[in-house]
Design a protein around this motif. Structure first.
Motif, short mmCIF file in Angstrom:
data_model
loop_
_atom_site.label_atom_id
_atom_site.label_comp_id
_atom_site.label_asym_id
_atom_site.label_seq_id
_atom_site.Cartn_x
_atom_site.Cartn_y
_atom_site.Cartn_z
N ALA A 145 0.85 -1.20 0.00
CA ALA A 145 0.00 0.00 0.00
C ALA A 145 0.88 1.23 0.00
N GLY A 146 0.29 2.34 -0.39
CA GLY A 146 1.00 3.60 -0.37
C GLY A 146 1.21 4.11 1.05
N PHE A 147 2.05 5.12 1.18
CA PHE A 147 2.36 5.66 2.49
C PHE A 147 1.17 6.42 3.06
N GLU A 148 0.78 6.02 4.26
CA GLU A 148 -0.22 6.73 5.06
C GLU A 148 -0.18 6.13 6.46
N PRO A 149 0.24 6.88 7.47
CA PRO A 149 0.30 6.35 8.82
C PRO A 149 -1.08 5.93 9.33
N ARG A 150 -1.14 4.77 9.94
CA ARG A 150 -2.35 4.25 10.56
C ARG A 150 -1.96 3.76 11.94
N ASP A 151 -2.72 4.11 12.95
CA ASP A 151 -2.35 3.82 14.34
C ASP A 151 -2.98 2.53 14.84
N PHE A 152 -2.15 1.77 15.54
CA PHE A 152 -2.58 0.55 16.21
C PHE A 152 -2.06 0.62 17.64
N GLU A 153 -2.74 -0.07 18.54
CA GLU A 153 -2.35 -0.10 19.95
C GLU A 153 -1.85 -1.49 20.31
N LEU A 154 -0.68 -1.56 20.92
CA LEU A 154 -0.11 -2.84 21.33
C LEU A 154 -0.94 -3.44 22.46
N GLU A 155 -1.40 -4.67 22.26
CA GLU A 155 -2.21 -5.37 23.27
C GLU A 155 -1.36 -6.33 24.10
N ASP A 156 -0.49 -7.09 23.43
CA ASP A 156 0.40 -7.99 24.17
C ASP A 156 1.56 -8.45 23.29
N VAL A 157 2.59 -8.96 23.97
CA VAL A 157 3.79 -9.48 23.31
C VAL A 157 4.15 -10.79 23.97
N ARG A 158 4.48 -11.76 23.16
CA ARG A 158 4.96 -13.05 23.66
C ARG A 158 6.34 -13.28 23.06
N VAL A 159 7.35 -13.54 23.90
CA VAL A 159 8.72 -13.71 23.45
C VAL A 159 9.14 -15.16 23.68
N PHE A 160 9.84 -15.73 22.71
CA PHE A 160 10.30 -17.11 22.78
C PHE A 160 11.82 -17.15 22.83
N ASP A 161 12.37 -18.19 23.44
CA ASP A 161 13.81 -18.32 23.60
C ASP A 161 14.58 -18.38 22.29
N ASN A 162 13.91 -18.79 21.21
CA ASN A 162 14.59 -18.89 19.91
C ASN A 162 14.67 -17.56 19.18
N GLY A 163 14.20 -16.48 19.83
CA GLY A 163 14.28 -15.16 19.23
C GLY A 163 13.01 -14.70 18.55
N VAL A 164 12.02 -15.58 18.42
CA VAL A 164 10.74 -15.21 17.82
C VAL A 164 9.94 -14.43 18.84
N PHE A 165 9.21 -13.43 18.39
CA PHE A 165 8.24 -12.79 19.27
C PHE A 165 6.96 -12.53 18.50
N VAL A 166 5.85 -12.58 19.23
CA VAL A 166 4.53 -12.41 18.64
C VAL A 166 3.88 -11.21 19.29
N ARG A 167 3.52 -10.24 18.44
CA ARG A 167 2.86 -9.03 18.94
C ARG A 167 1.42 -9.01 18.44
N ARG A 168 0.55 -8.56 19.31
CA ARG A 168 -0.86 -8.38 18.93
C ARG A 168 -1.24 -6.93 19.12
N TYR A 169 -1.77 -6.33 18.06
CA TYR A 169 -2.18 -4.92 18.05
C TYR A 169 -3.65 -4.82 17.70
N SER A 170 -4.33 -3.83 18.29
CA SER A 170 -5.69 -3.54 17.87
C SER A 170 -5.70 -2.17 17.19
N ARG A 171 -6.62 -2.02 16.25
CA ARG A 171 -6.72 -0.78 15.47
C ARG A 171 -7.27 0.34 16.32
N LYS A 172 -6.63 1.47 16.29
CA LYS A 172 -7.14 2.67 16.97
C LYS A 172 -8.00 3.42 15.95
N ARG A 173 -9.27 3.50 16.23
CA ARG A 173 -10.19 4.16 15.28
C ARG A 173 -10.77 5.38 15.92
#
Length: 193
Positions: free
Chosen positions: A165-193
């Protein structure tokens, strides 16, 4: 109103694959603890073939519908699988296929945004999983309510971006982060409307 969630894997620098969309270099990070997380928290995102191999019988926790582009669907078609997520309602956004290879896979050739809005307006406790790829994520960017980003500890330098998509800032709010020992992390964001 049901949520549309873009549940996607990416590199540290935000690419979901190489310039052609190949992300197989990330597979080596799907170790036992991370696989346990995926199969227990997001069992519906494991393909039907993977569910069978792993003995997963769990019902979906988050999604009952999957929408994907032809690039993502092509990965399954190339190995003879015409319904990769048969445990979900399947939709494929494509103009290159004129007839669905499987009776339970609905093709969306035109008005992807309109069809997704119809799906979001349906009643039901579970949401819609946007599986990929970059092009349809770009088309659906205004419809996305949630991001679940599985970030693998690799830098691609260039490749297929998360959003075509073209450039246009869209805001999301971080809900949670899960970090794993192998360096992977999972972030969950919800849309700020």
């Amino acid at each position: 109103m049901r949520k549309l969630t873009y549940f996607i894997a990416c590199s540290i620098d935000g690419f979901i694959g190489d310039p052609q969309g190949d992300a197989t270099s990330m597979y080596k990070f799907v170790d036992a603890p991370f696989l346990e997380f995926l199969t227990s928290e997001y069992p519906e995102t494991v393909s039907a073939q993977g569910r069978e191999q792993l003995g997963i019988e769990a019902e979906g926790k988050h999604y009952d519908t999957v929408v994907q582009g032809m690039g993502s669907y092509r990965v399954a078609l190339d190995v003879g699988i015409t319904s990769p997520y048969s445990h979900l309602r399947e939709f494929v956004a494509t103009r290159s296929l004129t007839e669905s290879p499987h009776p339970d896979v609905e093709l969306i050739a035109d008005d992807l945004v309109g069809r997704v809005r119809e799906l979001k307006a349906e009643d039901g406790p579970l949401g819609i999983w946007l599986c990929g790829g970059s092009g349809i994520a770009g088309q659906l960017i205004e419809e996305i309510d949630e991001l679940v980003i599985k970030t693998y500890p690799q830098v691609y330098g260039s490749g297929m971006p998360m959003f075509g998509a073209g450039f246009e800032p869209r805001d999301f709010e971080l809900e949670d982060v899960r970090v794993f020992d192998n360096g992977v992390f999972v972030r969950r964001y919800s849309r700020k409307r």
